[in-house]
Design a protein around this motif. Structure first.
Motif, short mmCIF file in Angstrom:
data_model
loop_
_atom_site.label_atom_id
_atom_site.label_comp_id
_atom_site.label_asym_id
_atom_site.label_seq_id
_atom_site.Cartn_x
_atom_site.Cartn_y
_atom_site.Cartn_z
N ILE A 41 12.88 -7.05 -1.72
CA ILE A 41 13.67 -5.96 -1.15
C ILE A 41 13.91 -6.27 0.32
O ILE A 41 12.96 -6.52 1.06
CB ILE A 41 12.91 -4.62 -1.27
N GLN A 45 18.23 -2.24 4.24
CA GLN A 45 19.34 -2.25 3.29
C GLN A 45 19.05 -1.20 2.23
O GLN A 45 17.92 -0.74 2.09
CB GLN A 45 19.44 -3.61 2.59
N THR A 47 18.84 -0.83 -1.64
CA THR A 47 18.79 -1.57 -2.89
C THR A 47 18.83 -0.57 -4.02
O THR A 47 18.04 0.38 -4.03
CB THR A 47 17.48 -2.38 -2.99
N ILE A 215 15.22 2.24 -1.34
CA ILE A 215 15.35 1.76 -2.71
C ILE A 215 15.68 2.98 -3.57
O ILE A 215 14.97 3.98 -3.53
CB ILE A 215 14.05 1.12 -3.20
N SER A 228 24.84 1.11 -2.12
CA SER A 228 23.86 0.04 -1.96
C SER A 228 24.51 -1.28 -1.56
O SER A 228 25.68 -1.53 -1.84
CB SER A 228 23.07 -0.14 -3.24
N ARG A 230 22.50 -4.15 -2.19
CA ARG A 230 22.00 -5.01 -3.25
C ARG A 230 21.75 -4.19 -4.50
O ARG A 230 21.39 -3.01 -4.42
CB ARG A 230 20.70 -5.70 -2.82
N THR A 231 21.93 -4.79 -5.64
CA THR A 231 21.73 -4.08 -6.90
C THR A 231 20.88 -4.94 -7.83
O THR A 231 21.08 -6.15 -7.92
CB THR A 231 23.08 -3.76 -7.57
N VAL A 242 19.75 -9.72 -10.19
CA VAL A 242 19.75 -9.05 -8.90
C VAL A 242 20.66 -9.82 -7.96
O VAL A 242 20.75 -11.04 -8.02
CB VAL A 242 18.33 -8.91 -8.32
N THR A 245 25.59 -6.17 -4.26
CA THR A 245 26.20 -5.16 -5.12
C THR A 245 27.60 -5.59 -5.57
O THR A 245 27.95 -5.49 -6.75
CB THR A 245 26.28 -3.82 -4.38
#
Lengths: 266, 460
Positions: A41, A45, A47, A215, A228, A230-231, A242, A245
């Protein structure tokens, strides 16, 4: 298994991961809920964890502040490092961990206390302020950052339960912020709210990103795409994919991710 | 025909009526049940109700009016000199007649008037019984016939049957309500008679209680003082002691059971605690009188305290133990009903388990717990057996738990036990006490239920 080497920025100048998890297996009694999850993580950011119901995304989230300790028969294996320290190490104080890793739940759950006391709850149990004036200031600044202060400043003595659903959820976010955590976990924070309140919370999440690592577990792929950076896609207890996004939603590598985001199952 | 057989006959007839009605319905539909408005069994029930309701109605009516009717006929049949007796003498005479008739006629026992009256009484009773049997059976038959004729494919049998059943249900619940109203009214009227002789103010504010009244004019030493303050003070003292025992033990054990105990431990402890509630109060009573009271007296004298052999403390302690399961079981329920999300919210902020319980769970459960405690208080105030056996009879106005005190319930028992005349203030005082007690517990219960309901609205 406490890996103690401090993480440092790598050559490319990327920041070290806030959380670094490896080989995470979770069992509820005989049933295994998570299989060898490996996920980093990134700090500051948002996530998002997506996936069909029962895929283990909430279970994973609840490992990160050891909320699974409350569930009997739940066993967590593997290494979960927060800033390079294993949070499941014996020397870790759960109370301290949860002060650093705050949580917002699916359903707004204000305590049966006044709005002020709801926000002051965390600072009081952790002794964060030394006098009333500091406490008032902390409560007000938390409410301001949660975008709720203007709506409630004249009725801080009213019960927290008297607010609307969306306001209650922002109160819960203010309550989490007031402890001054580094990470905020959100377990489907908008699933009980209407679209307007949801938009308000999403806006807030985006603002909070500056100071917190967030998160968020969500069932709404639009929400994941909106808030987000990042996904992570979970399926049947495994982390399938992962990435950024944008990449996940435009060019997923895995067929299952492709199927899920295009609505073919889930 | 004896009543029990008559009832059995009517029930059997209704059962037959059910089959008749069902068969008839199928027949009028020409075998096609779909042509009927309702199911065939509804038609059966419809005819059965036609059979049973009028017959049982007349039966109930007769049972209510029979004694009065027969009595008036017997009085009418008495020789004029007996019939013109003053009412109280006449009542005595009727009593003799009834006794003689019930025991069976024995020739030469009693005087001529009574003998003749008893014979008349018996013949009337036989006549009434026969008439009742005939009328009831005829009504049942007629009912079957009427119902049978009404059966047609258009008849809305289901609607009628369901309406009738609703009416029967309503009647049953009103019986319970009217019984309660009757009890309250009888308390009110008898208490009113008491307050005719003793002023309300003396009863409510008088500091002396000695209910012995003179039976004869020239009797000494029994003047009768009806100040209820000492006995209400005694009740409050014992209830307070009981709650001091029950609230901490009950509440703490509830917190342990709801929050800390492993499921297996809980599944053992909870039923064990509820066994306490199943012990008959008379057992608690002699436990208090024979074990706890002597223990307190002996140990009190070791400490140089003067403990009465029947002390408020002994009764209060045992009563407290008796109430523990009340408090613990209600508190356990309301603590478990506090949503899990609140606990997780608190734990998620880094609170420990005990902080969570103290600062979130208990405040959330508080209204329910208070309601439970109030119900327990009203139970303590109304408790009789323990205090009868362990608290004593002396109406001392004292706050010292080591002395003997008496309670409202104990006084009601002593006032009414044994042979009593029901027009002296002494006996009537029991009704006044009962009425006051009723009012106090009623207010407590209503308030407790109000609090519990308010709490429920919040979380369901």
């Amino acid at each position: 298994m406490a890996a103690l080497e401090m993480t440092t920025p790598d050559a490319a100048g990327n920041r070290p991961p806030k959380f670094s998890t490896k080989n995470v297996n979770v069992f509820y009694g005989e049933k295994q809920a998570l299989f060898d999850v490996e996920l980093d993580i990134v700090e500051n950011q948002v996530t998002s964890l997506i996936g069909p119901s029962g895929c283990g995304k909430s279970t994973y989230l609840r490992c990160l502040n050891r909320m699974n300790d409350v569930v009997e028969e739940c066993r967590v294996d593997g290494s979960i490092l927060l800033d390079g320290h294993n949070i499941y190490d014996r020397s870790v104080d759960v109370v301290q961990l949860r002060a650093e890793v705050g949580m917002v739940f699916q359903k707004p759950n204000p305590f049966p206390k006044s709005i002020f006391d709801n926000v002051a709850y965390g600072p009081r149990i952790h002794g964060l302020t030394s006098n009333r004036a500091e406490l008032v200031e902390l409560v007000e600044s938390s409410l301001i950052r949660a975008g709720l202060y203007e709506e409630v400043k004249d009725r801080l003595d009213n019960p927290g339960t008297s607010l609307s659903g969306g306001q209650q959820q922002r109160l819960c976010i203010a309550r989490a912020i007031a402890v001054q955590p580094e990470v905020i976990l959100m377990d489907e924070p908008c699933s009980a709210l209407d679209p307007i309140a949801t938009a308000r919370i999403e806006e807030l999440i985006d603002e909070l990103r500056e100071n917190f690592t967030i998160i968020i577990v969500t069932h709404s792929m639009q929400q994941a795409a909106r808030v987000s950076q990042r996904t992570a896609f979970f399926h049947l207890g495994k982390l399938v994919e992962v990435g950024d996004t944008e990449m996940i939603f435009t060019t997923p590598q895995d067929q299952r991710t492709q199927d899920y985001i295009t609505g073919r199952f889930g | 025909m004896p009543l029990s057989i008559l009832i059995a006959v009517l029930l059997t007839a209704s059962a037959f009526a059910f089959y008749l009605g069902r068969g008839r319905a199928v027949a009028v539909a020409g075998g096609h049940v779909r042509n009927l408005h309702s199911l065939p069994s509804h038609y059966g029930a419809y005819v059965a109700l036609w059979c049973a309701l009028p017959a049982f109605g007349i039966l109930a009516f007769w049972l209510v009016v029979e004694p009065a009717a027969i009595e008036s006929f017997v009085v009418a049949g008495l020789p004029p000199e007996a019939a013109n007796l003053p009412p109280d003498r006449l009542a005595l005479l009727l009593n003799d007649i009834r006794n003689l008739a019930d025991r069976g006629l024995v020739a030469g026992s009693g005087d001529q008037t009574v003998m003749a009256g008893a014979e008349h009484y018996l013949s009337l009773q036989r006549l009434g019984s026969t008439a009742l049997t005939v009328i009831a059976i005829v009504l049942a038959m007629a009912g079957v016939a009427v119902g049978w004729r009404f059966v047609s494919p258009e008849l809305r049998a289901r609607n009628s049957v369901e309406r009738t059943i609703t009416a029967i249900l309503v009647a049953s619940s009103t019986i319970a309500i009217f019984t309660t109203i009757g009890i309250v009214l009888s308390l009110l009227f008898e208490a009113a008679r008491f307050f005719n002789t003793v002023p309300v103010t003396e009863f409510l504010f008088g500091l002396e209680w000695s209910p012995q009244t003179a039976i004869r004019e020239d009797q000494v030493g029994a003047s009768g003082k009806f100040g209820a303050v000492p006995i209400f003070a005694g009740t409050m003292l014992i209830s307070a002691i009981a709650m001091t025992v029950a609230v901490p033990i009950g509440l703490l054990s509830a917190i342990y059971m709801a929050e800390y105990a492993a499921p297996r431990v809980r599944s053992v402890i909870k039923p064990l605690l509820e066994i306490l509630a199943g012990i008959p109060t008379v057992v608690y009573g002699f436990f208090a009188a024979l074990t706890v009271a002597p223990f307190l007296r002996d140990n009190g004298s070791l400490l140089g305290l003067d403990v009465a052999s029947e002390s408020a403390l002994a009764a209060g302690l045992v009563m407290g133990i008796m109430i523990v399961p009340f408090v613990s079981s209600i508190s356990d329920d309301v603590i478990t009903a506090v949503p899990k999300s609140l606990r997780e919210g608190s734990l998620g902020l880094g609170a420990t388990k005990s902080e969570t319980i103290k600062k979130v769970v208990l405040p959330a459960a508080l209204p329910g717990i208070v309601g439970g405690i109030l119900l327990a208080v009203s139970r303590a105030i109304g408790e009789t057996m323990i205090v009868v056996m362990a608290a004593g009879l002396a109406a001392n106005l004292t706050a010292n738990p080591l002395q003997a005190v008496t309670t409202v319930t104990v006084q009601i028992v002593t006032l009414l036990v044994g042979d009593q005349e029901f027009d002296s203030p002494k006996t009537l005082a029991a009704f006044a006490l009962g009425l006051t007690l009723f009012c106090v517990t009623l207010v407590l219960n209503v308030y407790a239920l109000f609090i519990v309901r308010k709490y429920r609205e919040k979380y369901d």
